[in-house]
Each structure stands twice: as structure tokens, then as C-alpha cells.
Write an enzyme that holds these catalytic residues in place. Structure first.
Site, PDB file in Angstrom:
ATOM      1  N   THR A  75      61.718  37.930  23.959  1.00 51.14           N
ATOM      2  CA  THR A  75      60.683  38.469  24.856  1.00 51.14           C
ATOM      3  C   THR A  75      59.720  37.348  25.246  1.00 51.14           C
ATOM      4  OG1 THR A  75      60.865  40.588  23.751  1.00 51.14           O
ATOM      5  CG2 THR A  75      58.820  40.200  24.945  1.00 51.14           C
ATOM      6  N   GLY A  76      59.149  37.435  26.454  1.00 50.68           N
ATOM      7  CA  GLY A  76      58.135  36.447  26.857  1.00 50.68           C
ATOM      8  C   GLY A  76      58.540  35.713  28.124  1.00 50.68           C
ATOM      9  N   SER A  77      57.664  34.815  28.552  1.00 55.19           N
ATOM     10  CA  SER A  77      57.884  34.136  29.830  1.00 55.19           C
ATOM     11  C   SER A  77      59.001  33.094  29.756  1.00 55.19           C
ATOM     12  CB  SER A  77      56.580  33.468  30.278  1.00 55.19           C
ATOM     13  OG  SER A  77      56.102  32.606  29.268  1.00 55.19           O
ATOM     14  N   THR A  78      59.192  32.462  28.604  1.00 53.14           N
ATOM     15  CA  THR A  78      60.221  31.420  28.504  1.00 53.14           C
ATOM     16  C   THR A  78      61.607  32.051  28.483  1.00 53.14           C
ATOM     17  OG1 THR A  78      58.599  30.306  27.102  1.00 53.14           O
ATOM     18  CG2 THR A  78      60.745  29.250  27.323  1.00 53.14           C
ATOM     19  N   ASP A  81      64.804  32.831  21.749  1.00 51.82           N
ATOM     20  CA  ASP A  81      63.471  33.414  21.927  1.00 51.82           C
ATOM     21  C   ASP A  81      62.403  32.324  22.002  1.00 51.82           C
ATOM     22  OD1 ASP A  81      61.529  35.335  22.190  1.00 51.82           O
ATOM     23  OD2 ASP A  81      61.930  36.337  20.289  1.00 51.82           O
ATOM     24  N   GLY A  82      61.254  32.681  22.535  1.00 53.48           N
ATOM     25  CA  GLY A  82      60.119  31.767  22.589  1.00 53.48           C
ATOM     26  C   GLY A  82      59.298  31.877  21.314  1.00 53.48           C
ATOM     27  N   ASP A 102      54.850  31.321  19.823  1.00 52.02           N
ATOM     28  CA  ASP A 102      53.457  31.011  20.177  1.00 52.02           C
ATOM     29  C   ASP A 102      52.984  29.722  19.518  1.00 52.02           C
ATOM     30  OD1 ASP A 102      53.331  33.427  21.624  1.00 52.02           O
ATOM     31  OD2 ASP A 102      53.093  34.492  19.735  1.00 52.02           O
ATOM     32  N   GLY A 161      53.498  38.838  22.723  1.00 48.33           N
ATOM     33  CA  GLY A 161      54.010  39.888  23.613  1.00 48.33           C
ATOM     34  C   GLY A 161      54.247  41.216  22.904  1.00 48.33           C
ATOM     35  N   GLU A 182      62.004  41.428  17.263  1.00 46.13           N
ATOM     36  CA  GLU A 182      62.413  40.016  17.296  1.00 46.13           C
ATOM     37  C   GLU A 182      62.812  39.555  15.901  1.00 46.13           C
ATOM     38  OE1 GLU A 182      59.749  38.366  21.063  1.00 46.13           O
ATOM     39  OE2 GLU A 182      58.957  38.139  19.049  1.00 46.13           O
TER      40      GLU A 182
HETATM   41  O1  LIG Z   1      56.161  39.107  21.279  1.00 43.52           O
HETATM   42  C1  LIG Z   1      56.370  38.132  21.979  1.00 43.52           C
HETATM   43  C2  LIG Z   1      57.051  36.939  21.562  1.00 43.52           C
HETATM   44  O2  LIG Z   1      56.939  36.580  20.233  1.00 43.52           O
HETATM   45  C3  LIG Z   1      57.154  35.765  22.518  1.00 43.52           C
HETATM   46  O3  LIG Z   1      58.427  35.247  22.253  1.00 43.52           O
HETATM   47  C4  LIG Z   1      56.118  34.686  22.375  1.00 43.52           C
HETATM   48  O4  LIG Z   1      54.843  35.245  22.569  1.00 43.52           O
HETATM   49  C5  LIG Z   1      56.340  33.517  23.360  1.00 43.52           C
HETATM   50  O5  LIG Z   1      56.126  33.907  24.676  1.00 43.52           O
HETATM   51  P1  LIG Z   1      56.095  32.891  25.887  1.00 43.52           P
HETATM   52  O6  LIG Z   1      57.473  32.342  26.045  1.00 43.52           O
HETATM   53  O7  LIG Z   1      55.659  33.705  27.070  1.00 43.52           O
HETATM   54  O8  LIG Z   1      55.106  31.823  25.561  1.00 43.52           O
END
Ligand SMILES: O=C[C@H](O)[C@H](O)[C@H](O)COP(=O)(O)O
Length: 227
Positions: free
Chosen positions: A26-29, A83-84, A86, A99, A105
Site C-alpha cells: 500500500t502507498g504511493s511507491t 511494499d514501501g 516510512d 497508510g 501488510e
Molecule cells: O500503511 C501504509 C504503508 O505502510 C506504506 O507502505 C508506507 O506508508 C509507505 O508509503 P509511501 O510509499 O507512500 O511512502
């Protein structure tokens, strides 16, 4: 940052082969990863690849980009989880959950043959908790008791509030989230276990010792870190 995220997402495709079950983060990446993965599947450059979504976001994007999805209870094993994160520390421990998808996850990433993490260089830290709080998913009735209990850990926690809904964020499992800031996290694995021992905690966003490979998007190109 967008370009760095796109670059790691593209690099992640090199890990995907025909007949794989891939957990979709989940997330933008990972959104970029899903876009690229869908393209390869639609162009038939990858065959019999199925995704296990970790959230509604991942599911909706998979449907949009043409990645066939299956539920966790329909597969025997997950070959790779993508997955991405933080934050990523020097030992590749992670904080995840911005997210709100941390529980699903962790369920799939713990079980995956390989857990591949995609981040840009802004996520690298010396010690977890330097920039981001640790999200903790809790049973709604217990939120206040757990917030108070976190003081024992020298942490201050806030109930995560929604921005397009009145009141708190409600996770896809029907729970609340506390975002906890710790004075200092010296032993992520120990803290991860201790937090999950508090009655009413469903899961927390420390992912210690489970990332296998981290791809980091930097201005000098994509770097690969391995445990
Ligand atoms: O719950 C969300 C996740 O752990 C995301 O994988 C994490 O927040 C990274 O998101 P982003 O790729 O948008 O930085």
C-alpha cells in the site's frame, strides 16, 4: 521524490517472474509498481502472475491496471511481497503504517518468500522513530487505556484523526490507530514484541528483521541493500 519512487518501482519488476504470487503493498511507491506490473501483464510479458492486495487501495489499483487479484486464503504461499516503508534503519528494520494498512501488510510480508521494500533516500534513518511515529492499530474501546499505557514506554501517542471524515481514522479492520512517538528506540524487535503484548493492540508498525532486500531510490541511481 516522485521520480525516485518511480525508479525503484521500475527496478522491482526485475524480481517478478511468471507464475509468481506477489503481495501488493500500500502507498504511493507501490502504486507506481502496480502501474508498471499491470503494463507487463497486459502486454503478456509476464504470465500467470497474481497479486494479493494488502488494502482496498492496492486492490483498486490492481483492478485499474489489470493485475489479477486473489485473497490470502486462496493461495498456498506468497513468492514475493513488494511494499514501501516510512523509515528504514541501518539494519533494515522498518516503520510502516502511514497508510493505515500495517496489519495486513505484516501478515503477508511475514509469510512471503522474499520481502522487497521500495523507498526513496529520504526514508533512511540511523535509528527508527527519528522522523516518523510508530502507528499502533488498536481495538477502538481500548484506545485511551493503551494511550495511557504507552507512557510506561516513555512514549506519547495521539489518536489518528481522519481528514475527510469526522472523528478518528477507522482501519480496514474496523480499528483505531495511535501514532506513538518514543523517546528513543534502541531495540526495535524487542519493542515490536512488547507493544503487541499489550491487550487491545492488534498490531504495530515496527517491522523488525523481516525485510530481505531494500531498493533505495537516490539521485545517483537505485541502490540495493540486503541483510
Ligand atoms: O500503511 C501504509 C504503508 O505502510 C506504506 O507502505 C508506507 O506508508 C509507505 O508509503 P509511501 O510509499 O507512500 O511512502
Amino acid at each position: 521524490m516522485k521520480e525516485l519512487k518511480r525508479a525503484v518501482a521500475k527496478e522491482a519488476l526485475k524480481f517478478i517472474e511468471d507464475d509468481m504470487i506477489v503481495s501488493l503493498g500500500t502507498g504511493s511507491t507501490t502504486a507506481y509498481f502496480l502501474e508498471y506490473l499491470g503494463k507487463l501483464i497486459m502486454e503478456e510479458e509476464l504470465e500467470d502472475v497474481y497479486g494479493v492486495p494488502t488494502s482496498y487501495q492496492a486492490r483498486l489499483l490492481a483492478l485499474e491496471y489489470g493485475v489479477p487479484v486473489v485473497g490470502l486464503d486462496e493461495v498456498d504461499a506468497i513468492d514475493i511481497a513488494v511494499d514501501g516503508a516510512d523509515e528504514v534503519d541501518l539494519n533494515l528494520n522498518l516503520i510502516k503504517g502511514r497508510g493505515a494498512a500495517l496489519t495486513m501488510e505484516k501478515i503477508v510480508e511475514y509469510r512471503a518468500g522474499t520481502f522487497l521494500v521500495l523507498v526513496d533516500e529520504s526514508k533512511l534513518v540511523e535509528r527508527l522513530g527519528q522522523k516518523m511515529p510508530v502507528p499502533i492499530e488498536v481495538i477502538p474501546a481500548a484506545w485511551r487505556a493503551i494511550k495511557e499505557e504507552l507512557e510506561v514506554f516513555n512514549a506519547t501517542a495521539e489518536l489518528r484523526m481522519a481528514s475527510k471524515k469526522d472523528g478518528p481514522v477507522v482501519t480496514e479492520n474496523g480499528n483505531f490507530l495511535l501514532d506513538a512517538r518514543f523517546h528513543r528506540i534502541d531495540d526495535p524487535l524487542d519493542l515490536e514484541i512488547e507493544l503487541n503484548n499489550i491487550p487491545g493492540v492488534v498490531e504495530n508498525g515496527i517491522f523488525a528483521d523481516i525485510a530481505d532486500i531494500v531498493l533505495v531510490g537516490t539521485r545517483e541511481g537505485v541502490k540495493r541493500l540486503e541483510r
